[in-house]
Design a protein around this motif. Structure first.
Motif, mmCIF file in Angstrom:
data_model
loop_
_atom_site.group_PDB
_atom_site.id
_atom_site.type_symbol
_atom_site.label_atom_id
_atom_site.label_comp_id
_atom_site.label_asym_id
_atom_site.label_seq_id
_atom_site.Cartn_x
_atom_site.Cartn_y
_atom_site.Cartn_z
ATOM 1 N N LYS A 213 2.769 -4.155 15.680
ATOM 2 C CA LYS A 213 3.861 -3.945 14.729
ATOM 3 C C LYS A 213 3.367 -3.779 13.286
ATOM 4 C CE LYS A 213 4.991 -8.810 13.753
ATOM 5 N NZ LYS A 213 6.045 -9.855 13.906
ATOM 6 N N GLN A 214 2.068 -3.976 13.060
ATOM 7 C CA GLN A 214 1.527 -3.796 11.714
ATOM 8 C C GLN A 214 1.406 -2.307 11.401
ATOM 9 O OE1 GLN A 214 1.526 -6.590 10.170
ATOM 10 N NE2 GLN A 214 1.746 -7.774 12.073
ATOM 11 N N LYS A 215 1.267 -2.003 10.135
ATOM 12 C CA LYS A 215 1.172 -0.607 9.716
ATOM 13 C C LYS A 215 -0.224 -0.042 9.985
ATOM 14 C CE LYS A 215 4.588 -1.109 6.026
ATOM 15 N NZ LYS A 215 4.828 -1.008 4.557
ATOM 16 N N ALA A 216 -0.300 1.276 10.060
ATOM 17 C CA ALA A 216 -1.593 1.932 10.243
ATOM 18 C C ALA A 216 -2.519 1.593 9.077
ATOM 19 C CB ALA A 216 -1.402 3.444 10.336
ATOM 20 N N ASN A 217 -3.792 1.349 9.411
ATOM 21 C CA ASN A 217 -4.824 1.083 8.411
ATOM 22 C C ASN A 217 -4.492 -0.132 7.546
ATOM 23 O OD1 ASN A 217 -7.357 1.819 7.261
ATOM 24 N ND2 ASN A 217 -6.293 2.659 5.474
ATOM 25 N N SER A 218 -3.888 -1.157 8.138
ATOM 26 C CA SER A 218 -3.457 -2.311 7.336
ATOM 27 C C SER A 218 -4.186 -3.604 7.667
ATOM 28 C CB SER A 218 -1.954 -2.538 7.513
ATOM 29 O OG SER A 218 -1.659 -2.979 8.834
ATOM 30 N N ILE A 219 -4.747 -3.756 8.885
ATOM 31 C CA ILE A 219 -5.323 -5.037 9.290
ATOM 32 C C ILE A 219 -6.781 -5.117 8.834
ATOM 33 C CG2 ILE A 219 -5.804 -6.604 11.199
ATOM 34 C CD1 ILE A 219 -3.634 -5.158 12.814
ATOM 35 N N ARG A 220 -7.007 -5.864 7.765
ATOM 36 C CA ARG A 220 -8.362 -6.038 7.227
ATOM 37 C C ARG A 220 -9.166 -7.015 8.060
ATOM 38 N NH1 ARG A 220 -12.775 -6.683 6.372
ATOM 39 N NH2 ARG A 220 -14.003 -6.605 4.466
ATOM 40 N N PHE B 88 -5.230 0.623 17.742
ATOM 41 C CA PHE B 88 -6.417 0.360 16.929
ATOM 42 C C PHE B 88 -6.377 1.103 15.592
ATOM 43 C CE2 PHE B 88 -7.948 -1.169 20.986
ATOM 44 C CZ PHE B 88 -8.694 -2.275 20.615
ATOM 45 N N LEU B 89 -5.516 2.091 15.445
ATOM 46 C CA LEU B 89 -5.371 2.759 14.153
ATOM 47 C C LEU B 89 -4.763 1.832 13.113
ATOM 48 C CD1 LEU B 89 -4.156 6.319 15.226
ATOM 49 C CD2 LEU B 89 -6.436 5.644 14.446
ATOM 50 N N ASN B 90 -4.214 0.703 13.536
ATOM 51 C CA ASN B 90 -3.645 -0.257 12.586
ATOM 52 C C ASN B 90 -4.716 -1.031 11.824
ATOM 53 O OD1 ASN B 90 -1.193 0.578 13.519
ATOM 54 N ND2 ASN B 90 -0.639 -1.336 14.538
ATOM 55 N N PHE B 91 -5.975 -0.941 12.276
ATOM 56 C CA PHE B 91 -7.063 -1.660 11.611
ATOM 57 C C PHE B 91 -7.681 -0.786 10.517
ATOM 58 C CE2 PHE B 91 -6.557 -3.693 15.666
ATOM 59 C CZ PHE B 91 -6.800 -5.030 15.418
ATOM 60 N N THR B 92 -8.233 -1.446 9.503
ATOM 61 C CA THR B 92 -8.937 -0.717 8.453
ATOM 62 C C THR B 92 -10.305 -0.286 8.967
ATOM 63 O OG1 THR B 92 -9.949 -2.705 7.510
ATOM 64 C CG2 THR B 92 -7.771 -2.077 6.668
ATOM 65 N N ASN B 93 -10.936 0.623 8.270
ATOM 66 C CA ASN B 93 -12.250 1.104 8.677
ATOM 67 C C ASN B 93 -13.290 -0.004 8.659
ATOM 68 O OD1 ASN B 93 -14.127 3.121 9.486
ATOM 69 N ND2 ASN B 93 -14.859 3.260 7.389
ATOM 70 N N VAL C 279 3.613 -1.247 -3.625
ATOM 71 C CA VAL C 279 2.202 -1.552 -3.450
ATOM 72 C C VAL C 279 2.039 -2.221 -2.085
ATOM 73 C CG1 VAL C 279 0.209 -2.825 -4.308
ATOM 74 C CG2 VAL C 279 1.842 -1.824 -5.914
ATOM 75 N N SER C 280 1.270 -1.630 -1.220
ATOM 76 C CA SER C 280 1.082 -2.161 0.122
ATOM 77 C C SER C 280 -0.301 -2.779 0.226
ATOM 78 C CB SER C 280 1.253 -1.046 1.155
ATOM 79 O OG SER C 280 1.085 -1.556 2.459
ATOM 80 N N ARG C 281 -0.340 -4.101 0.413
ATOM 81 C CA ARG C 281 -1.621 -4.780 0.516
ATOM 82 C C ARG C 281 -2.091 -4.810 1.969
ATOM 83 N NH1 ARG C 281 -1.601 -10.428 -2.577
ATOM 84 N NH2 ARG C 281 0.288 -10.743 -1.350
ATOM 85 N N LYS C 282 -3.396 -4.805 2.152
ATOM 86 C CA LYS C 282 -3.971 -5.011 3.475
ATOM 87 C C LYS C 282 -3.683 -6.448 3.898
ATOM 88 C CE LYS C 282 -5.783 -0.915 3.046
ATOM 89 N NZ LYS C 282 -5.117 0.257 3.654
#
Length: 231
Positions: A78-85, A136-141, A19-22
């Motif tokens: 270094k964060q994952k894609a779509n992970s930074i809320r 910037f792809l590391n950020f959530t929508n 389970v990968s949390r934002k």
């Protein structure tokens, strides 16, 4: 992080699933003066406290001290894609930079005690041009970004500052519900004159940008509602 789930492959079987949390990313530091860095640390703790009260453990909190543009980039990229809320940045700032210096107060003495030397000869600032290096792809929508430094959203109606640029970059990356918040004037930590030990920059005139465009200037105290920001 892992959880266990009952499956229907065979009676009583249990599989471990990932389970990968934002994440909520908080970056702070970079000042010459130890007292300034201590204030950034205290202000960061106020924001973390609010997140813990509102999040119900939905997001992971990552707290990193940074002292240079390189460390800023390393922490975000270094964060994952779509992970930074959310991203909260506690540094000195201006319309074109986050100011981080490579000399420290504990190295006091000539010429380190000369302000022009610290911020010119030994400048490790993060500039608007450095935004091109962020993934910037590391950020959530619906990411919420807030800069706590002075004047990071100066000239808000002209949309000519590092906060507006950051918002435009998010739009280009497809993060169309994201928002960026910055101070239009100098930022000070004293949010409550009746509680002087409390250090919090979330007050005064703050501009909110979405898709590179100014949507509101607010003088609200404290956190801005994230559900409203994501609309």
């Amino acid at each position: 992080m892992t959880n266990e789930a009952v499956t229907n492959t065979s009676k009583g079987s249990v599989h471990t699933i990932a389970v990968s949390r934002k994440i909520r990313l908080l970056l702070w530091g970079g000042a010459y003066a130890t007292s300034d860095n201590n204030t950034f640390d205290k202000a960061k703790r106020e924001v973390i406290r609010d997140y813990k009260q509102s999040d119900n453990n939905r997001f992971s909190i990552i707290d990193i001290r940074i002292d240079s543009a390189q460390e800023f980039l390393a922490a975000t990229n270094k964060q994952k894609a779509n992970s930074i809320r959310s991203l909260d940045v506690f540094t000195h700032g201006g319309p074109d930079h986050f100011y981080m210096v490579s000399v420290r107060e504990e190295k006091d003495g000539w010429p380190n005690n000369l302000r022009w030397y610290r911020y010119a000869a030994h400048n490790a600032s993060f500039s608007r041009a450095d935004l091109a290096k962020i993934h910037f792809l590391n950020f959530t929508n619906d990411a919420k970004i807030e800069f706590q430094g002075c004047q990071t959203a100066a000239n808000p109606t002209d949309e000519n500052n590092i906060a507006a640029d950051f918002s435009s970059r998010l739009k280009e990356a497809g993060k169309t519900r994201s928002s960026v918040i910055g101070h239009t004037t100098n930022a000070v930590p004293g949010i409550d004159p009746n509680d002087k030990p409390r250090q919090d920059y979330r007050h005064g005139s703050r501009a909110i940008f979405k898709r590179g465009t100014l949507v509101k200037i607010t003088r609200q105290h404290g956190a801005i509602d994230e559900k409203w920001l994501a609309q």
